[in-house]
Scaffold this motif. Structure first.
Motif, PDB file in Angstrom:
ATOM      1  N   ARG A   1       1.754  11.595  -6.052  1.00 53.19           N
ATOM      2  CA  ARG A   1       2.835  12.404  -6.614  1.00 53.19           C
ATOM      3  C   ARG A   1       4.124  11.583  -6.585  1.00 53.19           C
ATOM      4  NH1 ARG A   1       3.017  15.867  -2.847  1.00 53.19           N
ATOM      5  NH2 ARG A   1       5.030  15.408  -1.867  1.00 53.19           N
ATOM      6  N   VAL A   2       4.742  11.432  -7.749  1.00 53.30           N
ATOM      7  CA  VAL A   2       5.992  10.690  -7.842  1.00 53.30           C
ATOM      8  C   VAL A   2       7.103  11.661  -8.210  1.00 53.30           C
ATOM      9  CG1 VAL A   2       7.261   8.838  -8.999  1.00 53.30           C
ATOM     10  CG2 VAL A   2       4.800   8.583  -8.547  1.00 53.30           C
ATOM     11  N   ASP A   3       8.129  11.708  -7.380  1.00 53.23           N
ATOM     12  CA  ASP A   3       9.319  12.491  -7.686  1.00 53.23           C
ATOM     13  C   ASP A   3      10.154  11.690  -8.688  1.00 53.23           C
ATOM     14  OD1 ASP A   3      11.951  13.581  -7.661  1.00 53.23           O
ATOM     15  OD2 ASP A   3      11.556  14.530  -5.730  1.00 53.23           O
ATOM     16  N   LEU A   4      10.208  12.151  -9.923  1.00 56.27           N
ATOM     17  CA  LEU A   4      10.895  11.388 -10.963  1.00 56.27           C
ATOM     18  C   LEU A   4      12.402  11.386 -10.789  1.00 56.27           C
ATOM     19  CD1 LEU A   4       8.760  12.449 -14.062  1.00 56.27           C
ATOM     20  CD2 LEU A   4       8.700  10.257 -12.862  1.00 56.27           C
ATOM     21  N   ASN A   5      12.918  12.286  -9.952  1.00 55.83           N
ATOM     22  CA  ASN A   5      14.358  12.288  -9.669  1.00 55.83           C
ATOM     23  C   ASN A   5      14.736  11.231  -8.635  1.00 55.83           C
ATOM     24  OD1 ASN A   5      15.084  14.432 -11.423  1.00 55.83           O
ATOM     25  ND2 ASN A   5      14.320  15.917  -9.942  1.00 55.83           N
ATOM     26  N   THR A   6      13.896  11.083  -7.603  1.00 54.69           N
ATOM     27  CA  THR A   6      14.223  10.152  -6.519  1.00 54.69           C
ATOM     28  C   THR A   6      13.482   8.830  -6.619  1.00 54.69           C
ATOM     29  OG1 THR A   6      12.471  10.972  -5.043  1.00 54.69           O
ATOM     30  CG2 THR A   6      14.588  12.137  -5.005  1.00 54.69           C
TER      31      THR A   6
ATOM     32  N   ARG B   1       1.426  10.865  -1.174  1.00 51.12           N
ATOM     33  CA  ARG B   1       0.023  11.232  -1.381  1.00 51.12           C
ATOM     34  C   ARG B   1      -0.042  12.744  -1.529  1.00 51.12           C
ATOM     35  NH1 ARG B   1      -4.494  12.637   1.830  1.00 51.12           N
ATOM     36  NH2 ARG B   1      -3.269  12.396   3.744  1.00 51.12           N
ATOM     37  N   HIS B   2      -0.457  13.195  -2.696  1.00 47.57           N
ATOM     38  CA  HIS B   2      -0.507  14.627  -2.953  1.00 47.57           C
ATOM     39  C   HIS B   2      -1.772  15.255  -2.377  1.00 47.57           C
ATOM     40  CE1 HIS B   2       0.707  18.283  -4.934  1.00 47.57           C
ATOM     41  NE2 HIS B   2      -0.452  18.377  -5.569  1.00 47.57           N
ATOM     42  N   ALA B   3      -2.895  14.575  -2.569  1.00 47.47           N
ATOM     43  CA  ALA B   3      -4.169  15.078  -2.049  1.00 47.47           C
ATOM     44  C   ALA B   3      -5.194  13.963  -2.118  1.00 47.47           C
ATOM     45  CB  ALA B   3      -4.649  16.292  -2.841  1.00 47.47           C
TER      46      ALA B   3
ATOM     47  N   ALA C   1      -0.630  11.187 -10.588  1.00 41.49           N
ATOM     48  CA  ALA C   1      -1.476  10.073 -11.017  1.00 41.49           C
ATOM     49  C   ALA C   1      -2.766  10.079 -10.216  1.00 41.49           C
ATOM     50  CB  ALA C   1      -0.745   8.743 -10.825  1.00 41.49           C
ATOM     51  N   ALA C   2      -3.881  10.090 -10.922  1.00 40.86           N
ATOM     52  CA  ALA C   2      -5.197  10.119 -10.273  1.00 40.86           C
ATOM     53  C   ALA C   2      -5.698   8.699 -10.085  1.00 40.86           C
ATOM     54  CB  ALA C   2      -6.181  10.923 -11.111  1.00 40.86           C
TER      55      ALA C   2
ATOM     56  N   THR D   1       0.853  -1.185   0.000  1.00 35.79           N
ATOM     57  CA  THR D   1       0.000   0.000   0.000  1.00 35.79           C
ATOM     58  C   THR D   1       0.890   1.237   0.000  1.00 35.79           C
ATOM     59  OG1 THR D   1      -1.730  -1.160   1.212  1.00 35.79           O
ATOM     60  CG2 THR D   1      -1.785   1.248   1.256  1.00 35.79           C
ATOM     61  N   PRO D   2       0.602   2.226  -0.853  1.00 29.77           N
ATOM     62  CA  PRO D   2       1.473   3.401  -0.913  1.00 29.77           C
ATOM     63  C   PRO D   2       1.544   4.147   0.422  1.00 29.77           C
ATOM     64  CG  PRO D   2       0.003   3.339  -2.806  1.00 29.77           C
ATOM     65  CD  PRO D   2      -0.477   2.294  -1.855  1.00 29.77           C
ATOM     66  N   THR D   3       2.733   4.534   0.813  1.00 21.64           N
ATOM     67  CA  THR D   3       2.970   5.400   1.964  1.00 21.64           C
ATOM     68  C   THR D   3       3.967   6.467   1.543  1.00 21.64           C
ATOM     69  OG1 THR D   3       4.735   3.944   2.762  1.00 21.64           O
ATOM     70  CG2 THR D   3       2.519   3.607   3.682  1.00 21.64           C
ATOM     71  N   ASP D   4       3.901   7.621   2.187  1.00 19.31           N
ATOM     72  CA  ASP D   4       4.764   8.729   1.808  1.00 19.31           C
ATOM     73  C   ASP D   4       6.239   8.348   1.904  1.00 19.31           C
ATOM     74  OD1 ASP D   4       2.659  10.323   1.242  1.00 19.31           O
ATOM     75  OD2 ASP D   4       2.857  11.651   2.970  1.00 19.31           O
TER      76      ASP D   4
END
Length: 366
Positions: free
Chosen positions: A274-279, A284-286, A264-265, A235-238
């Motif tokens: 929200r995915v940081d493409l650098n890291t 979770r953006h909102a 990504a919605a 499950t996604p976590t920050d």
């Protein structure tokens, strides 16, 4: 800022799912009516209609008004050429908006004849993305599980990603290798990331043990494919690695090219990731639960989210009651239907944000 979309620009439509604007003309697909309506944005009048409404495939090299389509879905516009994903005809049609002449740009309508899939054939194409620098049209061909790259100058096609006619049996199959050797599962959305020199592909992965979506990236310089979101089981976590998580029912993706952010919605869970493409980290953006709350991003809630767009350094979110605009810290209301719920599919903001066109199930609002 718009404080209420109550002005009906055009009514009497059926399943208006995609729209684009050029100069003073607005083009709107109605896939159930098998036609594209063209409106004058100055006086809201209907100028003409591409397609007779008959569900068929005819009219190439003649006036688009006399042509027939079958489930025209996505629109893209570049250099006065209107590209139409004629999905059930398995082709991309193009209308020269100066002459009004329609032709088949990509695909072979005879796909269903039992022949093997070849490079010049499509099967239920959906999403498209234009690379203006290279003059390439990228096509997400849902039915053959591949992405094609069509050169608009030479009219030559190359397989860009996926193995035509073969569907993957596990997430992220082929990562780290050439995209043309990878295996995809039902790609349905593409977007071009000019700063990152890559094409991002939203891929549906359906398996008996897993129901999720991955977003994969193909480097234009090396041709290597990798997963940037999804493919895992957690499950996604920050702050978690974005490839270790599972996300379901992604309806739309958008890219902040300058800041290297992928949005990504996840419509089914009312969240935007929200995915940081650098890291390679996900956050979770909102969004959290179903609702319609504004304010700080961690308190913002959404209903169903069919579409997002990144525009003028802000993220615009379309959901069942209106359009939200999100900056780095908070959300606010950009447009609303006065609290009423409505089914909506696409929107087009003007460059100066003075006007916004919204495609709903039965009308276009502004």
């Amino acid at each position: 800022m718009t404080s209420g979309i109550t002005n009906i620009f055009a009514s009497g439509l059926t399943n208006a799912v995609s729209l684009v604007k050029s100069n003073n003309k607005l083009y709107v697909t109605q896939y159930n009516k098998n036609k594209i309506s063209v409106y004058n944005t100055t006086d809201k009048s209907l100028i003409t209609t591409f397609g007779t409404g008959t569900r068929s495939y005819s009219g190439d090299n003649g006036p688009a008004t006399s042509a027939t389509f079958d489930y025209p879905y996505h629109l893209a516009l570049m250099d006065n050429q209107l590209y139409i994903t004629d999905s059930n005809n398995h082709v991309i049609r193009v209308v020269d908006i100066d002459t009004g002449v329609v032709s088949t740009f990509a695909g072979d309508h005879n796909f269903g004849d039992g022949r093997d899939a070849t490079l010049n054939q499509l099967f239920n194409p959906y999403g498209t993305a234009l690379n203006s620098a290279s003059n390439i049209l990228y096509i997400a061909d849902y039915g053959t599980s591949s992405i094609r790259a069509w050169d608009r100058t030479t009219n030559k096609v190359n397989k860009f990603a996926g193995t035509i006619g073969k569907r993957s049996t596990k997430p992220s199959e082929g990562d780290g290798g050439l995209a043309v050797d990878a295996v995809l599962m039902a790609p349905y959305m593409v977007c071009f990331d000019s700063v990152g020199d890559q094409v991002l592909v939203a891929v549906i992965d359906y398996y008996s043990f897993l129901d999720h979506v991955t977003v994969r990236a193909v480097s234009l310089s090396t041709g290597i494919i990798r997963t940037v979101l999804g493919g895992g089981t957690n499950t996604p976590t920050d702050g978690a690695p974005a490839t270790n998580v599972t996300v379901a029912s992604l309806s739309s993706v958008a890219v902040d090219e300058q800041n290297r952010i992928l949005y990504a919605a996840e419509s089914g869970n009312f969240r935007i990731w929200r995915v940081d493409l650098n890291t390679g980290k996900v956050y979770r953006h909102a969004g959290s639960t179903m609702g319609y709350d504004f304010g700080p991003l961690n308190a913002t809630t959404f209903g169903f989210i069919p579409y997002i767009k990144f525009f003028n350094d802000k993220l615009y979110v379309l959901d069942g009651k209106g359009i939200r605009v999100l900056n780095d810290t908070a959300s606010s209301e950009f447009a609303t239907m006065g609290g009423s719920s409505f089914q909506s599919f696409d929107f087009y903001p003007e460059n100066n944000l003075g006007m916004l066109y919204l495609a709903t199930n039965y009308s276009v609002l502004c």
